[in-house]
Design a protein around this motif. Structure first.
Motif, PDB file in Angstrom:
ATOM      1  N   ASP A  44       0.995  -0.953  -0.113  1.00 48.05           N
ATOM      2  CA  ASP A  44      -0.081   0.096  -0.083  1.00 48.05           C
ATOM      3  C   ASP A  44       0.925   1.305   0.073  1.00 48.05           C
ATOM      4  O   ASP A  44       1.442   1.597   1.103  1.00 48.05           O
ATOM      5  CB  ASP A  44      -0.991  -0.015   1.251  1.00 48.05           C
ATOM      6  N   PRO A  45       1.000   2.132  -1.044  1.00 43.85           N
ATOM      7  CA  PRO A  45       1.640   3.237  -1.225  1.00 43.85           C
ATOM      8  C   PRO A  45       1.432   4.334  -0.172  1.00 43.85           C
ATOM      9  O   PRO A  45       2.266   4.964   0.305  1.00 43.85           O
ATOM     10  CB  PRO A  45       1.604   3.909  -2.563  1.00 43.85           C
ATOM     11  N   GLN A  46       0.349   4.278   0.347  1.00 48.11           N
ATOM     12  CA  GLN A  46      -0.110   5.340   1.523  1.00 48.11           C
ATOM     13  C   GLN A  46       0.194   4.985   2.731  1.00 48.11           C
ATOM     14  O   GLN A  46       0.400   5.932   3.571  1.00 48.11           O
ATOM     15  CB  GLN A  46      -1.787   5.537   1.286  1.00 48.11           C
ATOM     16  N   LYS A  47       0.746   3.523   2.961  1.00 43.74           N
ATOM     17  CA  LYS A  47       1.186   3.385   4.050  1.00 43.74           C
ATOM     18  C   LYS A  47       2.759   3.677   4.342  1.00 43.74           C
ATOM     19  O   LYS A  47       3.140   3.886   5.524  1.00 43.74           O
ATOM     20  CB  LYS A  47       1.153   1.747   4.502  1.00 43.74           C
ATOM     21  N   GLY A  48       3.328   3.770   3.321  1.00 47.75           N
ATOM     22  CA  GLY A  48       4.823   4.304   3.503  1.00 47.75           C
ATOM     23  C   GLY A  48       5.703   3.090   4.078  1.00 47.75           C
ATOM     24  O   GLY A  48       6.790   3.310   4.265  1.00 47.75           O
ATOM     25  N   LYS A  49       5.220   1.892   4.155  1.00 47.09           N
ATOM     26  CA  LYS A  49       6.269   0.746   4.461  1.00 47.09           C
ATOM     27  C   LYS A  49       6.716   0.261   3.755  1.00 47.09           C
ATOM     28  O   LYS A  49       6.210  -0.195   2.570  1.00 47.09           O
ATOM     29  CB  LYS A  49       5.077  -0.159   5.436  1.00 47.09           C
ATOM     30  N   THR A  50       8.049  -0.162   3.962  1.00 48.63           N
ATOM     31  CA  THR A  50       8.949  -0.891   3.038  1.00 48.63           C
ATOM     32  C   THR A  50       9.011  -2.527   3.563  1.00 48.63           C
ATOM     33  O   THR A  50       9.243  -2.402   4.699  1.00 48.63           O
ATOM     34  CB  THR A  50      10.119  -0.320   2.678  1.00 48.63           C
ATOM     35  N   MET A  51       9.404  -3.303   2.500  1.00 48.48           N
ATOM     36  CA  MET A  51       9.600  -4.583   2.887  1.00 48.48           C
ATOM     37  C   MET A  51      11.289  -4.657   3.437  1.00 48.48           C
ATOM     38  O   MET A  51      12.096  -4.007   3.021  1.00 48.48           O
ATOM     39  CB  MET A  51       9.837  -5.589   1.930  1.00 48.48           C
ATOM     40  N   PRO A  52      11.078  -5.296   4.664  1.00 45.06           N
ATOM     41  CA  PRO A  52      12.751  -5.602   5.078  1.00 45.06           C
ATOM     42  C   PRO A  52      13.530  -6.443   4.367  1.00 45.06           C
ATOM     43  O   PRO A  52      12.806  -7.117   3.678  1.00 45.06           O
ATOM     44  CB  PRO A  52      12.378  -6.691   6.679  1.00 45.06           C
ATOM     45  N   ALA A  53      14.692  -6.002   4.538  1.00 46.20           N
ATOM     46  CA  ALA A  53      15.768  -6.534   3.450  1.00 46.20           C
ATOM     47  C   ALA A  53      15.712  -8.034   3.660  1.00 46.20           C
ATOM     48  O   ALA A  53      15.908  -8.751   2.426  1.00 46.20           O
ATOM     49  CB  ALA A  53      17.258  -5.915   3.735  1.00 46.20           C
ATOM     50  N   GLY A  54      15.553  -8.730   4.846  1.00 46.15           N
ATOM     51  CA  GLY A  54      15.961  -9.875   5.136  1.00 46.15           C
ATOM     52  C   GLY A  54      14.612 -10.901   4.264  1.00 46.15           C
ATOM     53  O   GLY A  54      14.777 -11.936   3.810  1.00 46.15           O
ATOM     54  N   VAL A  55      13.440  -9.967   4.392  1.00 47.82           N
ATOM     55  CA  VAL A  55      12.189 -10.657   3.714  1.00 47.82           C
ATOM     56  C   VAL A  55      12.448 -10.524   2.150  1.00 47.82           C
ATOM     57  O   VAL A  55      12.055 -11.778   1.530  1.00 47.82           O
ATOM     58  CB  VAL A  55      10.894  -9.738   3.963  1.00 47.82           C
ATOM     59  N   ILE A  56      12.993  -9.505   1.820  1.00 51.26           N
ATOM     60  CA  ILE A  56      13.215  -9.357   0.185  1.00 51.26           C
ATOM     61  C   ILE A  56      14.103 -10.454   0.047  1.00 51.26           C
ATOM     62  O   ILE A  56      13.771 -11.252  -1.183  1.00 51.26           O
ATOM     63  CB  ILE A  56      13.670  -7.839  -0.056  1.00 51.26           C
ATOM     64  N   THR A  57      15.163 -10.681   0.453  1.00 51.37           N
ATOM     65  CA  THR A  57      16.159 -11.617   0.010  1.00 51.37           C
ATOM     66  C   THR A  57      15.676 -12.995   0.075  1.00 51.37           C
ATOM     67  O   THR A  57      15.881 -13.756  -0.753  1.00 51.37           O
ATOM     68  CB  THR A  57      17.341 -11.518   0.956  1.00 51.37           C
ATOM     69  N   THR A  58      14.768 -13.473   1.178  1.00 51.51           N
ATOM     70  CA  THR A  58      14.444 -14.764   1.170  1.00 51.51           C
ATOM     71  C   THR A  58      13.320 -15.046   0.007  1.00 51.51           C
ATOM     72  O   THR A  58      13.266 -16.214  -0.427  1.00 51.51           O
ATOM     73  CB  THR A  58      13.636 -14.806   2.768  1.00 51.51           C
ATOM     74  N   LEU A  59      12.281 -14.036  -0.109  1.00 56.00           N
ATOM     75  CA  LEU A  59      11.375 -14.292  -1.024  1.00 56.00           C
ATOM     76  C   LEU A  59      11.821 -14.177  -2.574  1.00 56.00           C
ATOM     77  O   LEU A  59      11.682 -15.018  -3.525  1.00 56.00           O
ATOM     78  CB  LEU A  59      10.367 -13.230  -1.085  1.00 56.00           C
ATOM     79  N   GLU A  60      13.152 -13.430  -2.816  1.00 57.84           N
ATOM     80  CA  GLU A  60      13.594 -13.544  -4.022  1.00 57.84           C
ATOM     81  C   GLU A  60      14.334 -14.688  -4.168  1.00 57.84           C
ATOM     82  O   GLU A  60      14.611 -15.574  -5.447  1.00 57.84           O
ATOM     83  CB  GLU A  60      14.640 -12.234  -4.217  1.00 57.84           C
ATOM     84  N   LEU A  61      15.064 -15.358  -3.326  1.00 58.25           N
ATOM     85  CA  LEU A  61      15.700 -16.609  -3.151  1.00 58.25           C
ATOM     86  C   LEU A  61      14.742 -17.869  -3.662  1.00 58.25           C
ATOM     87  O   LEU A  61      14.899 -18.726  -4.388  1.00 58.25           O
ATOM     88  CB  LEU A  61      16.354 -16.898  -1.875  1.00 58.25           C
ATOM     89  N   ILE A  62      13.565 -17.832  -3.072  1.00 64.31           N
ATOM     90  CA  ILE A  62      12.375 -18.736  -3.488  1.00 64.31           C
ATOM     91  C   ILE A  62      11.949 -18.514  -4.584  1.00 64.31           C
ATOM     92  O   ILE A  62      11.923 -19.544  -5.426  1.00 64.31           O
ATOM     93  CB  ILE A  62      11.323 -18.733  -2.210  1.00 64.31           C
TER      94      ILE A  62
END
Length: 142
Positions: A44-62
């Motif tokens: 949600d762009p209005q929330k202004g929250k970004t994904m944590p780096a560990g979450v990004i890395t884990t999901l991208e590996l999968i």
């Protein structure tokens, strides 16, 4: 990178793995477990929250794809307001399909219990929020 860009990339990464619910399941037994609400907030762009780096890395590996991190490393043009409107509309439609299924199951006995209504309500609010985002992105595209 602005919050709309982050939301666009978070949505793309999550969708590449089968959606937010699937990502919650994939992360559940990792050091990077994250709540469903937090993942939705990242979309949600209005929330202004970004994904944590560990979450990004884990999901991208999968996923086997650097959907989010590649964009962080490159200078890319922000998604257009039109792209964001389409993305928001798709998310609203997918969420509403889940709501429809919930309502159908809950209404099989021709009664909506308070418990059933409480389960459905957050999803209805999510749809309403997404529709506000669609309107805002369309207005911004003028």
């Amino acid at each position: 990178m602005n919050s709309r860009q982050h939301a666009f990339l978070a949505r793309a990464l999550q969708d590449a793995l089968g959606g937010t619910d699937k990502c919650v399941d994939l992360l559940e037994k990792t050091p990077f477990a994250i709540s469903r609400t937090s993942l939705y907030d990242c979309r949600d762009p209005q929330k202004g929250k970004t994904m944590p780096a560990g979450v990004i890395t884990t999901l991208e590996l999968i996923a086997g794809k650097n959907i989010y991190s590649a964009a962080l490393l490159q200078t890319r043009a922000a998604p257009t307001d039109v792209e964001c409107a389409v993305s928001e509309a798709c998310e609203a439609s997918e969420t509403m399909a889940r709501v429809q299924a919930m309502i159908r199951r809950a209404g099989e006995d021709r009664i909506f219990t308070e418990h059933e209504k409480r389960e459905i309500e957050p999803q209805l609010q999510r749809v309403e929020s997404l529709l506000v985002g669609v309107r805002a992105a369309m207005d911004a595209a003028q």
